[in-house]
Motif scaffolding. Structure first.
Motif, PDB file in Angstrom:
ATOM      1  N   SER A 159      -7.096  -3.269   8.405  1.00 36.93           N
ATOM      2  CA  SER A 159      -8.005  -4.373   8.084  1.00 36.93           C
ATOM      3  C   SER A 159      -9.154  -4.356   9.081  1.00 36.93           C
ATOM      4  O   SER A 159      -9.109  -3.660  10.101  1.00 36.93           O
ATOM      5  CB  SER A 159      -7.264  -5.697   8.166  1.00 36.93           C
ATOM      6  OG  SER A 159      -7.162  -6.131   9.503  1.00 36.93           O
ATOM      7  N   THR A 188      -8.888   3.960   7.934  1.00 38.48           N
ATOM      8  CA  THR A 188      -9.190   3.450   6.594  1.00 38.48           C
ATOM      9  C   THR A 188      -8.071   2.586   6.037  1.00 38.48           C
ATOM     10  O   THR A 188      -8.266   1.877   5.051  1.00 38.48           O
ATOM     11  CB  THR A 188      -9.420   4.607   5.606  1.00 38.48           C
ATOM     12  OG1 THR A 188      -8.398   5.576   5.799  1.00 38.48           O
ATOM     13  CG2 THR A 188     -10.772   5.250   5.825  1.00 38.48           C
ATOM     14  N   LYS A 200      -6.344 -10.981   3.487  1.00 39.84           N
ATOM     15  CA  LYS A 200      -7.507 -11.577   2.826  1.00 39.84           C
ATOM     16  C   LYS A 200      -8.320 -10.520   2.075  1.00 39.84           C
ATOM     17  O   LYS A 200      -8.669 -10.704   0.912  1.00 39.84           O
ATOM     18  CB  LYS A 200      -8.402 -12.269   3.872  1.00 39.84           C
ATOM     19  CG  LYS A 200      -7.689 -13.344   4.678  1.00 39.84           C
ATOM     20  CD  LYS A 200      -8.592 -14.001   5.696  1.00 39.84           C
ATOM     21  CE  LYS A 200      -9.001 -13.076   6.831  1.00 39.84           C
ATOM     22  NZ  LYS A 200      -7.872 -12.549   7.629  1.00 39.84           N
ATOM     23  N   PRO A 204      -4.918 -15.106  10.027  1.00 41.89           N
ATOM     24  CA  PRO A 204      -5.125 -14.168  11.137  1.00 41.89           C
ATOM     25  C   PRO A 204      -5.481 -12.764  10.644  1.00 41.89           C
ATOM     26  O   PRO A 204      -5.347 -12.447   9.467  1.00 41.89           O
ATOM     27  CB  PRO A 204      -3.787 -14.162  11.868  1.00 41.89           C
ATOM     28  CG  PRO A 204      -2.803 -14.695  10.889  1.00 41.89           C
ATOM     29  CD  PRO A 204      -3.555 -15.621   9.997  1.00 41.89           C
ATOM     30  N   LYS A 256      -9.759  -7.274  -2.862  1.00 39.03           N
ATOM     31  CA  LYS A 256      -9.673  -5.976  -3.541  1.00 39.03           C
ATOM     32  C   LYS A 256      -8.929  -6.100  -4.873  1.00 39.03           C
ATOM     33  O   LYS A 256      -9.243  -5.403  -5.839  1.00 39.03           O
ATOM     34  CB  LYS A 256      -8.932  -4.969  -2.660  1.00 39.03           C
ATOM     35  CG  LYS A 256      -9.770  -4.384  -1.532  1.00 39.03           C
ATOM     36  CD  LYS A 256      -8.984  -3.240  -0.877  1.00 39.03           C
ATOM     37  CE  LYS A 256      -9.550  -2.817   0.451  1.00 39.03           C
ATOM     38  NZ  LYS A 256      -8.540  -2.068   1.229  1.00 39.03           N
ATOM     39  N   TYR A 295       0.838  -1.204   0.000  1.00 34.76           N
ATOM     40  CA  TYR A 295       0.000   0.000   0.000  1.00 34.76           C
ATOM     41  C   TYR A 295       0.869   1.248   0.000  1.00 34.76           C
ATOM     42  O   TYR A 295       2.068   1.192   0.291  1.00 34.76           O
ATOM     43  CB  TYR A 295      -0.931   0.005   1.217  1.00 34.76           C
ATOM     44  CG  TYR A 295      -2.113  -0.915   1.052  1.00 34.76           C
ATOM     45  CD1 TYR A 295      -3.164  -0.576   0.210  1.00 34.76           C
ATOM     46  CD2 TYR A 295      -2.185  -2.114   1.744  1.00 34.76           C
ATOM     47  CE1 TYR A 295      -4.254  -1.409   0.066  1.00 34.76           C
ATOM     48  CE2 TYR A 295      -3.277  -2.964   1.602  1.00 34.76           C
ATOM     49  CZ  TYR A 295      -4.318  -2.603   0.752  1.00 34.76           C
ATOM     50  OH  TYR A 295      -5.394  -3.427   0.606  1.00 34.76           O
ATOM     51  N   GLU A 325      -8.260  -5.296  12.580  1.00 39.49           N
ATOM     52  CA  GLU A 325      -7.431  -4.267  13.217  1.00 39.49           C
ATOM     53  C   GLU A 325      -8.278  -3.098  13.718  1.00 39.49           C
ATOM     54  O   GLU A 325      -8.076  -2.586  14.824  1.00 39.49           O
ATOM     55  CB  GLU A 325      -6.355  -3.785  12.229  1.00 39.49           C
ATOM     56  CG  GLU A 325      -5.239  -4.824  12.022  1.00 39.49           C
ATOM     57  CD  GLU A 325      -4.408  -4.597  10.762  1.00 39.49           C
ATOM     58  OE1 GLU A 325      -3.385  -5.283  10.603  1.00 39.49           O
ATOM     59  OE2 GLU A 325      -4.789  -3.754   9.936  1.00 39.49           O
TER      60      GLU A 325
END
Ligand SMILES: Nc1ncnc2c1ncn2[C@@H]1O[C@H](COP(=O)(O)OP(=O)(O)OP(=O)(O)O)[C@@H](O)[C@H]1O
Ligand SMILES: Nc1ncnc2c1ncn2[C@@H]1O[C@H](COP(=O)(O)OP(=O)(O)OP(=O)(O)O)[C@@H](O)[C@H]1O
Ligand SMILES: [Mg+2]
Ligand SMILES: [Mg+2]
Lengths: 289, 226, 226, 289
Positions: C139, C136, B41, B36, B46, B11, C142
Motif C-alpha cells: 500500500s 508494487t 482502502k 491505518p 480498486k 491478493y 507501506e
C-alpha cells in the motif's frame, strides 16, 4: 471510427515516437539492419539461382552412332523423350572440322580415313532425370555409346537443384528470423511502456483506442526501417553490379531493375506488416487490466 | 450506487486485504474511507473500478455486478468513474494538458470541448501555468492535482479519491475539498480515502473506518477517530 | 552541516524553483521545511544530495562545495545522507528486504550486518511481515515506510525526509516522528519537508517556510502557519 | 573488489534477469536468432570459399610446342615464371593416346602421321596474373601457341577472386549488423530500466557497482543466445552435410568439425563480448545522475 479519432491516433503515434526518441531510434535501426540482412541474402540467393538457371542452358549429352546408321529416325525418336529439349545431328565430317579447330591443326585426316563417329548432340531440359534418359538412349538400336560429359552433366544438375533448394530454405529461415527480430524489437519498446497501457485502461480507453497508436508506431518504425534498408541495399547492389560487370562481365548478374523490384516488395511487406503485427501482438498481454 | 456484498479480497501473494465487507453507498453521498496504513482502502477503490476482482462476494455498481461484466464493457463502465490515484498514475510521455485531455479523448469528445474544458479544470486546480509541462517536471502536489483534474474533467457520476491531499499543504487541501464538495452538490457520489484528520473532523460526513480489511465503524457525520 | 549561499535554481524548462536562498543548518538540528505546493521544498532537497546543481550560488555540505565535487566523489558523499523521497523511489525488481539492504550493499557491508540490521529496521517501521514482498504489492503508506527504512538503515549523518508522512495515518505518523526524534537525538541532522500542520505545531522545532522559491520565515521553535 | 561483492553482483544479475523475465527472454531469443543468421552466412561463405579453393586445383594452361623443339629448357624456364605451380611435358604420342581414349576410337593415327604437337601442361598458382603469364609464354622461342582453356581459366580465376572478396565483405557487413542488433537489443532492455539506475545512484551506488550486474546480465544474455544458436547451427549443418554428401558427394563440403570449430569461436566472441559491451555502453548515459 471518426476521422477525428483517426487523426488523433496518428498524432498520438508520432508523439509517442518522438518522446520515446532513443527507443524509437534503436528500434528503427534494428529493423533497418535486419532488413538489410534479409536483402543481402535475397540478392545473393536470387543471383545464385539465376546463375544456376543460366548454367542449365549449356547442358548437353552426346550420343555416338554406329557406322552407317540413318540419323533421322533416331533424332525424331530422341526428341520425344522426356527431358530432351533439342537434338542436333553432327556428321563425322563436321566432327573432324571441330576437332581440327579445337586442336589447332589442319588436315587432320587427309591421309587417313576419318575415324570419328556420327553424333547426336542433345540439349537437355533442366528438369531432366539423366540416369533414366541415358538408359532409354542405350536401349535404342543404332547407338554406339552415350558418352561425353555424362558425369559432368549429372553433377551440374544436382548442384543446380541444391542451390535452388538450399536457397529457398535459407531465405525462409532468414526471413523468419528477421521477422522475429523485428517483432521482438518492437515488443521490447512496448514492454517498456506497459505502465502507460495500464493507466490508459484505467481511465476508460478501449483496447482499440490504445492499440491504434501503438500499431501506427509499429508501422512507422517498419516504414522507416524499410526506407533506410532499401536505400542502402539498392545503393549496395548498384555498386556490386558495377563491380561484377567490370571485373567479370561473363557472370550473369540479375539486372538492378529486377532485383530492386522484387526486393522492394519483399522488404516492404516484411518491414511494414510486421511492424504493425509486432506492436499489436505485444500489447495484447497488457490490455488485460 | 455502490454495493459490497460480503466481499473479500486476497491478493495472489496470499495477502488478505479485505474480508467480509458489506457496504451500501447511495447516489450523491460523500463518504470518507479512513483507517491505518494497509487497512485496505486502496483495495476497496480498486474493486470499485474493477481493477481487481473480489475473491469472494459481489461488488455492484449501479445495477452492474462487476464479476459478471464482459471485457468490452469495462472501458465504458470506467468512463463514468473519476479516480484520483494514490500514486497519481499520470502518463509520463504526455504533458499536463494531454494527460487531462486524455480522459476526454477516450470518449471521443470534440476538439472544441477539449480546448474548452481542459484549461477550465486546470484553472480550478491551480495549474493553468503548467499545462505544457511533463509530469516529471512537476512537484508532488502538482502531480496530485493533475490526477484530480483528470478525474473530474468529464464530470463523472462517481468520484473515487485515494488520499487526494496527501501531498498538499492545508490551504491547497481546503481548496480541493471545496471543489469536491461543489462537485458533490451537483450530484456526483464521492468516496475519499484519507488520513487527513483535520479535514474529516471538520466536514462531518459519513465515515467508514477500515481496519485489517474489515469495517470497524460506519457513521453518518462521523469523525476520524472514535 | 548544510550551508546555502545565495542559491538559485532554475530548471531547464525555465521554471524558477528557488531564488536567493541563504540558509545555515547546524549539525544535529531538526528542521521543518514548510510551504505551499510547488514552493521548492523538494528542489531544496535535490540540491542537498546533488541530484541537481544550483544555477547560482553555492551549496556546502560539511566542508564540501557541491558544485566543485568530482564525479567519483558523489556516491561516497551520498552514502552519508539518508533520503526519504516524496515518490519513494523504490527499486521495483527488488523485494522490500532487498530494497532496504541495497543501502548497505553499496557500502559493501558484511552479509552478517545486512542480515542483522535490515530486519531490525523493518521491525522499527512496522513492516516485518512484508520483507519478501515487492513494492508494487504494498500500500502507499507501506511503500513510504520502506523508503524511510532504507534511508535510516546505514545510520546516516544527515537525514532528508520529503513528506515522510503524506500517506500515513496520524498514529503511524507519530510513530515515525518518534523514530525520527530518536535518530535526531543520536546526532543525526534532520531536514523534513512536510505539510502536516499537526506535527509541526506540536513538535515546536525550527521551521523554515518557503514560498515561491524564497525563504519567507525562519523560526526556532516555530509553527506551521504564521 | 571483494569476492563477496562479486558474488553479490552475480546474484543481482541473475535476479535481474529472472524478474525481467519477458524482456530477458525477448533479448536472448533475438541474440540467438541474430547469431543464427551470422552462422548461416558463415557456413555458406566458408563453403563457397572452400569450393573456390578446390576449383583452383584443377586450373591448367596448355602450351603447344613447335615441331622438333627440345622441351626440357622451356620446361625449366616456365617453371620459374610467377604464377606457375608445375609444368608437365606431354609428348605427341601421349597426346594421341589421350585423344583416342576421350573420343572412344582406336588407332586414330595408325595410317597417317600424328599431326598433334608436343605440349607443356602448366598447373597454375591461384594467385596468377593470367594475361601477363600468357605474354611471357608467347615471347618464348619454340612455342607455337598458348591455347587451350585460356578464357575459361581467366573466368574461373576471377570468379574465385570475387567469391573471396564478396564473401569477406558480406560476412563483415553481416557481422557488424548482428553486433548492432545484439547491442541494441540489450540497450532496449536497459533503456526500460533507467529509473532503477537513477535510484541506485541516489542511494550512493558507484558507477561500477551499478554497471557490473548489468554487464553480467548482458554477458549472460550473450551466453544463452550463443548456446542456443550454436546448438541449432551445428544441428543444421549436420543435416545439411548429410544431405549434400548424399545428394551430391562430389561437392567439396567443409567437414563438420572444421565448421563447428571456427563457428564456435566466431559466435562465442560476438555473442558474449558484445552482450557485455552492449549493456555497459547502454547504461553509460544514465549514470550521469
Ligand atoms: N497488488 C498487491 N498485491 C499484494 N498485496 C497487496 C497489493 N496491494 C496491496 N496489497 C496489500 O493489501 C493490504 C491492503 O492494501 P491497501 O493498498 O488497500 O491499503 P491502504 O488502506 O490503501 O493503505 P495506505 O493508507 O497505506 O494506502 C496491504 O497489506 C498491502 O500490503
Ligand atoms: N524536474 C523539474 N523540471 C522542471 N520544473 C520542475 C522540476 N521539478 C520541479 N519543478 C518545478 O519547480 C517548482 C518547485 O518544485 P518542488 O518540487 O521543489 O516543489 P515542492 O515544494 O516540493 O512542492 P510539493 O509540496 O508539491 O511537493 C514547481 O513549480 C515545479 O513545477
Ligand atoms: Mg492506499
Ligand atoms: Mg515536493
Amino acid at each position: 471510427m471518426k476521422a477525428k479519432t483517426f487523426l488523433y491516433f496518428t498524432k498520438e503515434a508520432s508523439i509517442g515516437l518522438s518522446r520515446n526518441g532513443l527507443m524509437s531510434l534503436a528500434a528503427v535501426t534494428t529493423v533497418a539492419f535486419s532488413l538489410i540482412i534479409l536483402g543481402c541474402f535475397f540478392i545473393v540467393i536470387t543471383n545464385c539461382i539465376h546463375f544456376a538457371e543460366m548454367a542449365k542452358g549449356v547442358l548437353e549429352l552426346k550420343v555416338y552412332l554406329k557406322e552407317n546408321v540413318d540419323p533421322a529416325p533416331l533424332q525424331a525418336a530422341i526428341s520425344e523423350f522426356k527431358g530432351v529439349e533439342e537434338v542436333r545431328f553432327v556428321s563425322k565430317e563436321e566432327g573432324a572440322e571441330w576437332l581440327e579447330k579445337s586442336l589447332g591443326v589442319k588436315n587432320l585426316f587427309v591421309t587417313a580415313d576419318n575415324p570419328l563417329p556420327d553424333t547426336l548432340d542433345i540439349r537437355l531440359d533442366p528438369k531432366v532425370n539423366v540416369k533414366k534418359l541415358v538408359k532409354q538412349l542405350d536401349s535404342l538400336d543404332g547407338i554406339d555409346e552415350v558418352a561425353y560429359g555424362k558425369t559432368f552433366v549429372e553433377a551440374m544438375l544436382i548442384i543446380i537443384q541444391i542451390i535452388g533448394v538450399l536457397g529457398i530454405c535459407l531465405i525462409t529461415i532468414i526471413g523468419l528470423v528477421v521477422l522475429y527480430i523485428i517483432v521482438n524489437t518492437i515488443r521490447l519498446t512496448v514492454l517498456a511502456r506497459w505502465k502507460e497501457i495500464e493507466i490508459m485502461k484505467l481511465v476508460g480507453a478501449t483496447d482499440w483506442f490504445i492499440r491504434w497508436p501503438f500499431m501506427l508506431e509499429g508501422i512507422f518504425i517498419g516504414v522507416c526501417g524499410t526506407i533506410i534498408s532499401l536505400l542502402l541495399l539498392t545503393k549496395g547492389y548498384h555498386l556490386l553490379y558495377a563491380y561484377i560487370k567490370e571485373a567479370a562481365p561473363f557472370i550473369p548478374v540479375l539486372s538492378e531493375k529486377i532485383v530492386n523490384y522484387r526486393m522492394f516488395w519483399l522488404i516492404t511487406m516484411v518491414g511494414v506488416a510486421f511492424g504493425a503485427v509486432g506492436s499489436t501482438w505485444s500489447i495484447k498481454k497488457f490490455l488485460r487490466v | 450506487m455502490i454495493q459490497f456484498q460480503r466481499v473479500s479480497k486476497t491478493y495472489s501473494n496470499k495477502t488478505i486485504a479485505l474480508t467480509g465487507i458489506d457496504l451500501f453507498i447511495e447516489k450523491g453521498e460523500f463518504v470518507f474511507l479512513v483507517g491505518p496504513s494497509g487497512a485496505g482502502k486502496t483495495t476497496f477503490i480498486k474493486l470499485v473500478i474493477r481493477r481487481e476482482l473480489p475473491t469472494e462476494g459481489q461488488v455492484l455498481i449501479g445495477r452492474k455486478n462487476l464479476s459478471l461484466m464482459k471485457n468490452h464493457e469495462i472501458p465504458i463502465f470506467r468512463r463514468n468513474i473519476g479516480v484520483i490515484f494514490q500514486d497519481y498514475k499520470l502518463l509520463p510521455n504526455k504533458t499536463v494538458f494531454e494527460n487531462v485531455a486524455f480522459a476526454l479523448e477516450v470518449i471521443e469528445a470534440s476538439r472544441k470541448d477539449v480546448l474548452k474544458q481542459v484549461p477550465a479544470v486546470l484553472e480550478l486546480v491551480g495549474l493553468k501555468d503548467k499545462a505544457k509541462v511533463f509530469p516529471t517536471e512537476l512537484s508532488g502536489g502538482e502531480q496530485q492535482r493533475v490526477s484530480l483534474a483528470r478525474a473530474i474533467v468529464n464530470r463523472p457520476l462517481l468520484l473515487l479519491a485515494d488520499e487526494p491531499t496527501g501531498n498538499l499543504d492545508p490551504d491547497t487541501s481546503w481548496g480541493i475539498m471545496d471543489l469536491l464538495m461543489e462537485i458533490n452538490k451537483r450530484g456526483t457520489t464521492i468516496v475519499m480515502a484519507t488520513h487527513n484528520k483535520n479535514i474529516v473532523d471538520r466536514m462531518r460526513r459519513r465515515v467508514v473506518a477500515l481496519e485489517n480489511g474489515q469495517i470497524v465503524r460506519d457513521e453518518q457525520k462521523g469523525v476520524y477517530d472514535i
